[in-house]
Design an enzyme around this catalytic site. Structure first.
Site, PDB file in Angstrom:
ATOM      1  CE1 TYR A 154      48.440  47.979  34.614  1.00 12.19           C
ATOM      2  CE2 TYR A 154      46.583  46.483  34.882  1.00 12.19           C
ATOM      3  CZ  TYR A 154      47.116  47.758  34.943  1.00 12.19           C
ATOM      4  OH  TYR A 154      46.323  48.818  35.330  1.00 12.19           O
ATOM      5  CG  ASP A 249      48.655  39.959  39.515  1.00  9.95           C
ATOM      6  OD1 ASP A 249      47.480  39.591  39.713  1.00  9.95           O
ATOM      7  OD2 ASP A 249      48.943  41.069  39.014  1.00  9.95           O
ATOM      8  CE  LYS A 277      41.290  41.967  34.893  1.00  9.28           C
ATOM      9  NZ  LYS A 277      42.735  42.126  34.897  1.00  9.28           N
TER      10      LYS A 277
END
Ligand SMILES: *Cc1c(COP(=O)(O)O)cnc(C)c1O
Length: 438
Positions: A154, A249, A277
């Site tokens: 994702y 990522d 995050k």
């Protein structure tokens, strides 16, 4: 005679249910982000009231040991006094400047010092923004259009990444969601995770056309899946050989797999990295960075446009700086590694004791398990997990005060606030619940 099932007082979640009913009339599916709605585990979601340390309290007053940590940012524990205190001070100086601020220098220096591939960084407001910007940058720098991503990875919800490569259309780049034009994903090629041969084939079939490869260096969005030895190395060699860029990522793994992310842990340096995050310490932040030569393409240093009204805002920078300062203290990652491994080993042992098929593991403060024999090396194999059984496990764990990610395809996260007693209580709950669902 088998022993009677351990009885647990029924969980009262009536206020959660009322609020969620109302929310469903106000917001699509009652939530601001889909997985929160518990669709894949069944039952109504729990509405949180407050969080602190390793715990979350719901609006009915129930307490849970939390293994999501706001999906990653709470790696030092929720609402750390150091972070909250710094935020109070920052708040008094204003919430957004829309002008350069010294805090951006501080966080940029910390990120550059920590993450091997990052020589310059651009702050944005989410992981999605970081990934969509990095793709534009890969294309701008190479002058090529095609991208390779992996099934089950994702990279946020930007159109170009919303490709689920179903079996029949393995590499055709068909969109995963209505509203995403075929033309937008036509340049998105996909391969199974851990399959270097498939990537080689894509490079061979698209000579001189591939701008880059993006991946989660440790997968957390298809369940917890680790790179097999040689996979990251192979991608590094292939991209270099073909003049394409390699992007890790690290929105999830950055400052979690180690202080320098997965790239530091595995010793593989990509060209570009996305972050999010943890570096926002619970406020909305993303970032992308990499070699100075490539970052020089980004406006206003270069021609690749990318901007943001709230980017680099003082509150998000403050929470990020304080969180990284806490993580940098000696022993942080040793502690995270040790408790997470104990948790993961205990979960696997409890599952096997109950006679369940189970596999999984942990790296640093990230863990996961699948209810199947395994090993799971890619998304296709992850789908062999028994998700109905996972749904029952999830509910049973909630009733015992443990909040796991509401999907069989999400990694779990620990924090510095999880105590040995929390881990013991969690493992005891797992033993009860595995027995109940076996
Ligand atoms: C969470 C996540 C994103 C998206 O970040 P948002 O802040 O939710 O937009 C991108 N990539 C990975 C690996 C993620 O885990």
């Amino acid at each position: 005679m088998t022993s009677a099932p351990v009885s647990v007082p029924a969980l009262n979640t009536s206020r959660s249910q009322d609020l969620f009913s109302a929310a469903q009339t106000l917001m699509p599916g009652g939530v601001s982000s889909p997985v929160r709605a518990f669709r894949s585990v069944g039952g109504d979601p729990i509405v949180f009231d407050r969080v602190k340390g390793a715990y979350a309290w719901d609006v009915d007053g129930n307490r849970y040991i939390d293994y999501i940590g706001s999906w990653g940012p709470a790696i030092c524990g929720h609402a750390r006094p150091e972070v909250i205190g710094a935020l109070h001070e920052a708040l008094d100086r204003g919430t957004s400047f829309g002008a350069p601020c010294a805090l951006e220098n501080t966080l940029a220096e910390m990120v550059i010092e920590a993450v091997p591939s990052v020589e310059m960084v651009r702050f944005v407001n989410s992981g999605t923004e970081a990934c969509m910007s990095v793709l534009r940058l890969m294309r701008a720098f190479t002058g090529r259009d095609k991208l390779i991503k992996f099934e089950g990875c994702y990279h946020g919800h930007a159109d170009m990444f919303l490709v689920k490569a179903g079996s029949g259309v393995a590499t055709l780049g068909l969109p995963d969601s209505p509203g995403v034009p075929r033309s937008t994903t036509a340049n998105t090629l996909t391969a199974p995770y851990n399959d270097l041969e498939a990537v080689k084939q894509l490079f061979a079939d698209n000579p001189g056309e591939i701008a880059g490869v993006i991946l989660e260096p440790v997968v957390g969005n298809a369940g917890f899946i680790t790179p097999e030895p040689g996979f990251l190395e192979g991608l590094r060699e292939l991209t270099t050989e073909h003049g394409a860029l390699l992007t890790f990522d690290e929105v999830m793994t950055g400052f979690r797999i180690s202080y320098g992310g997965a790239q530091a842990r595995f010793g593989i340096t990509p060209d570009l990295t996305t972050l999010g995050k943890v570096i926002g310490g619970g406020l909305p932040v993303g970032a992308y960075g990499g070699k100075a030569e490539i970052m020089a393409m980004v406006a206003p240093a270069g021609p690749m446009y990318q901007a943001g009204t709230l980017s680099g805002n003082p509150l998000a920078m403050t929470a990020g700086i304080k969180t990284l300062e806490l993580l940098k203290q000696p022993g942080s990652y040793e502690r995270l590694e040790a408790i997470t491994k104990r948790l993961s080993d205990g979960i696997l042992a409890a599952g096997r004791e109950a006679g369940l098929p189970i596999c999984g593991g942990s790296i640093s403060a990230m863990f996961g398990f699948f209810l199947c024999d395994g090993p799971v090396r890619n998304f296709e194999e992850a789908k062999a997990t028994d998700s109905q059984r996972f749904g029952r496990l999830h509910r049973a764990m909630l009733e015992r005060g443990v909040y796991l990610a509401p999907s069989a395809f999400e990694a779990g996260f620990t924090s510095l606030a999880h105590s040995d007693a929390d881990i013991d209580a969690t493992l005891s709950a797992f033993r009860d619940c595995f027995a109940a669902i076996a």
